[in-house]
Write a protein that holds these residues in place. Structure first.
Motif, PDB file in Angstrom:
ATOM      1  N   ALA A 129      16.925 -29.639  34.643  1.00  0.00           N
ATOM      2  CA  ALA A 129      17.276 -29.259  36.008  1.00  0.00           C
ATOM      3  C   ALA A 129      17.378 -30.448  36.946  1.00  0.00           C
ATOM      4  O   ALA A 129      18.085 -30.366  37.949  1.00  0.00           O
ATOM      5  CB  ALA A 129      16.244 -28.269  36.549  1.00  0.00           C
ATOM      6  N   ILE A 130      16.691 -31.530  36.636  1.00  0.00           N
ATOM      7  CA  ILE A 130      16.564 -32.575  37.658  1.00  0.00           C
ATOM      8  C   ILE A 130      17.088 -33.945  37.266  1.00  0.00           C
ATOM      9  O   ILE A 130      17.147 -34.845  38.105  1.00  0.00           O
ATOM     10  CB  ILE A 130      15.088 -32.722  38.091  1.00  0.00           C
ATOM     11  CG1 ILE A 130      14.222 -33.169  36.923  1.00  0.00           C
ATOM     12  CG2 ILE A 130      14.581 -31.432  38.701  1.00  0.00           C
ATOM     13  CD1 ILE A 130      12.790 -33.444  37.286  1.00  0.00           C
ATOM     14  N   ALA A 131      17.495 -34.135  36.005  1.00  0.00           N
ATOM     15  CA  ALA A 131      17.919 -35.469  35.575  1.00  0.00           C
ATOM     16  C   ALA A 131      19.071 -36.002  36.417  1.00  0.00           C
ATOM     17  O   ALA A 131      19.043 -37.152  36.871  1.00  0.00           O
ATOM     18  CB  ALA A 131      18.311 -35.445  34.099  1.00  0.00           C
ATOM     19  N   THR A 132      20.105 -35.176  36.632  1.00  0.00           N
ATOM     20  CA  THR A 132      21.257 -35.658  37.385  1.00  0.00           C
ATOM     21  C   THR A 132      20.918 -35.857  38.858  1.00  0.00           C
ATOM     22  O   THR A 132      21.380 -36.806  39.489  1.00  0.00           O
ATOM     23  CB  THR A 132      22.443 -34.681  37.249  1.00  0.00           C
ATOM     24  OG1 THR A 132      22.001 -33.364  37.604  1.00  0.00           O
ATOM     25  CG2 THR A 132      22.942 -34.645  35.825  1.00  0.00           C
ATOM     26  N   ALA A 133      20.095 -34.959  39.416  1.00  0.00           N
ATOM     27  CA  ALA A 133      19.714 -35.097  40.828  1.00  0.00           C
ATOM     28  C   ALA A 133      18.883 -36.356  41.058  1.00  0.00           C
ATOM     29  O   ALA A 133      19.003 -37.015  42.099  1.00  0.00           O
ATOM     30  CB  ALA A 133      18.924 -33.867  41.288  1.00  0.00           C
ATOM     31  N   VAL A 134      18.047 -36.710  40.099  1.00  0.00           N
ATOM     32  CA  VAL A 134      17.237 -37.932  40.215  1.00  0.00           C
ATOM     33  C   VAL A 134      18.105 -39.169  40.008  1.00  0.00           C
ATOM     34  O   VAL A 134      17.984 -40.162  40.740  1.00  0.00           O
ATOM     35  CB  VAL A 134      16.074 -37.906  39.211  1.00  0.00           C
ATOM     36  CG1 VAL A 134      15.361 -39.262  39.158  1.00  0.00           C
ATOM     37  CG2 VAL A 134      15.074 -36.815  39.584  1.00  0.00           C
ATOM     38  N   SER A 135      18.994 -39.124  39.013  1.00  0.00           N
ATOM     39  CA  SER A 135      19.816 -40.303  38.715  1.00  0.00           C
ATOM     40  C   SER A 135      20.791 -40.621  39.841  1.00  0.00           C
ATOM     41  O   SER A 135      21.174 -41.785  40.031  1.00  0.00           O
ATOM     42  CB  SER A 135      20.577 -40.098  37.405  1.00  0.00           C
ATOM     43  OG  SER A 135      21.538 -39.070  37.539  1.00  0.00           O
ATOM     44  N   THR A 136      21.226 -39.607  40.610  1.00  0.00           N
ATOM     45  CA  THR A 136      22.111 -39.854  41.749  1.00  0.00           C
ATOM     46  C   THR A 136      21.341 -40.082  43.053  1.00  0.00           C
ATOM     47  O   THR A 136      21.937 -40.250  44.102  1.00  0.00           O
ATOM     48  CB  THR A 136      23.060 -38.658  41.964  1.00  0.00           C
ATOM     49  OG1 THR A 136      22.289 -37.490  42.253  1.00  0.00           O
ATOM     50  CG2 THR A 136      23.922 -38.415  40.735  1.00  0.00           C
TER      51      THR A 136
END
Length: 341
Positions: free
Chosen positions: A39-46
């Motif tokens: 759920a959060i990998a892309t939100a954290v990476s951006t």
């Protein structure tokens, strides 16, 4: 004497039932930290969210999602029909231990495999080893078919959503678009975390219900409230513990993710999770769905933008998950049954 023997057997069965429930909740916890990255990998990476804020948000949304339904739990509880009593509990425990083992192996190597399919594979493996009745129709229709269909739909739909975003904002300033989608990503990540709770907590609920049916404590037509709350809590705690190894794989090693791509992937994966849970009642993999969606949005730039070597390793882990978990579960069952006999 007979009454005493019956009482001792009942006490032993109750103790093993409690142990099976604990093992199932341990699986739920490993599911949380194994799949927290979904759920959060892309939100954290951006940089839409900081890691700790993202984990807290995911934990809360996982909890809420787990309270939204029980249809997937009923599907999981109908995969096998183990023997009654202690023998049946041994089968169920072996299946869950097989899933936990595979979760830990793939977590160690940072591969986003499916906890859902590890659990189903483990239960089926233990069922085969014990000659239990297996509902192959349910396994094929509700597990195998969705396992293939959901990643394909996730890839294609995410590709189309990303193409639409690129066309709509083709004349907009990239910096301004990035800032807007970074805000939108907080909502899409929360939506995906809600879908993860809706799907994954229910699978553990199904295992506990199966154990209760095996020992005569439930007829299997409903899920007790304490089971729902316990599974929701264990998944949320595991999610907050984090899954940094897998987060790095999804957020950085498959494609370079920017806010529009992250939003498109998360929104698409959320839709697939909701549709399959509410209308198909199928325990699909959150991991497979978001990973394929990330590949789909990456492919809109050019096929070379997707790191296909890493993608190949992920797909290999997908293929191996069910048979590997089944094999481990079968070995665990054989050992427990041999020494307990």
């Amino acid at each position: 004497m007979l009454a005493g023997a019956v009482g001792l057997r009942a006490d032993a069965q109750a103790a093993v039932l409690v142990l099976v429930v604990v093992i199932a909740l341990v699986f739920d916890y490993t599911n949380g930290f194994h799949d927290a990255a979904n759920a959060i990998a892309t939100a954290v990476s951006t940089r839409a969210l900081t890691p700790r804020v993202a984990l807290l948000m995911a934990a809360v949304m996982n909890m809420l999602g787990a309270l939204l339904g029980v249809e997937v739990a009923k599907t999981v509880s109908e995969v096998i029909t183990p023997p009654d009593g202690l023998h049946g509990l041994t089968v169920i425990a072996a299946g869950v231990l097989g899933a936990i083992t595979w979760n830990l192996i793939t977590w160690y190597f940072g591969l986003p495999s499916s906890s859902s399919h590890a659990l189903i594979g483990g239960v089926v493996g233990a069922g085969l080893a014990s000659s239990s009745s297996i509902n192959w129709t349910s396994v094929v229709d509700k597990v195998a078919v969705p396992m293939v269909v959901s990643p394909v739909v996730g890839f294609v739909l995410a590709y189309l959503v990303m193409v639409a975003i690129l066309w709509i904002f083709r004349r907009s300033h990239p910096g301004r678009v990035g800032r807007r989608f970074r805000i939108a990503q907080t909502m899409s990540a929360a939506s995906l975390a809600l879908g993860h709770g809706l799907q994954d907590a229910q699978k553990t609920m199904g295992i506990i219900v199966l154990a209760l049916v095996t020992t005569g404590h439930s007829d299997g037509t409903s899920v007790p409230t304490w089971v729902i709350v316990a599974c929701a809590g264990a998944l949320s705690l595991g999610t907050y513990a984090g899954g940094w190894r897998i987060m790095r794989t999804l957020g950085r090693k498959v494609i370079e993710v920017d806010p529009p791509k992250g939003f498109a992937a998360e929104a698409t994966a959320s839709l697939v999770l909701y549709v399959t849970a509410f209308f198909w009642h199928a325990p699909i993999s959150t991991t497979h769905t978001i990973t394929s969606a990330i590949m789909g949005v990456g492919a809109t730039k050019r096929l070379a933008a997707v790191r296909w070597g890493m993608a190949g390793n992920i797909v290999l882990a997908w293929i191996l998950t069910m048979p590997a978990a089944a094999a481990v579960a079968a070995v665990v069952y054989a050992l427990v049954h041999f020494f307990g006999a």
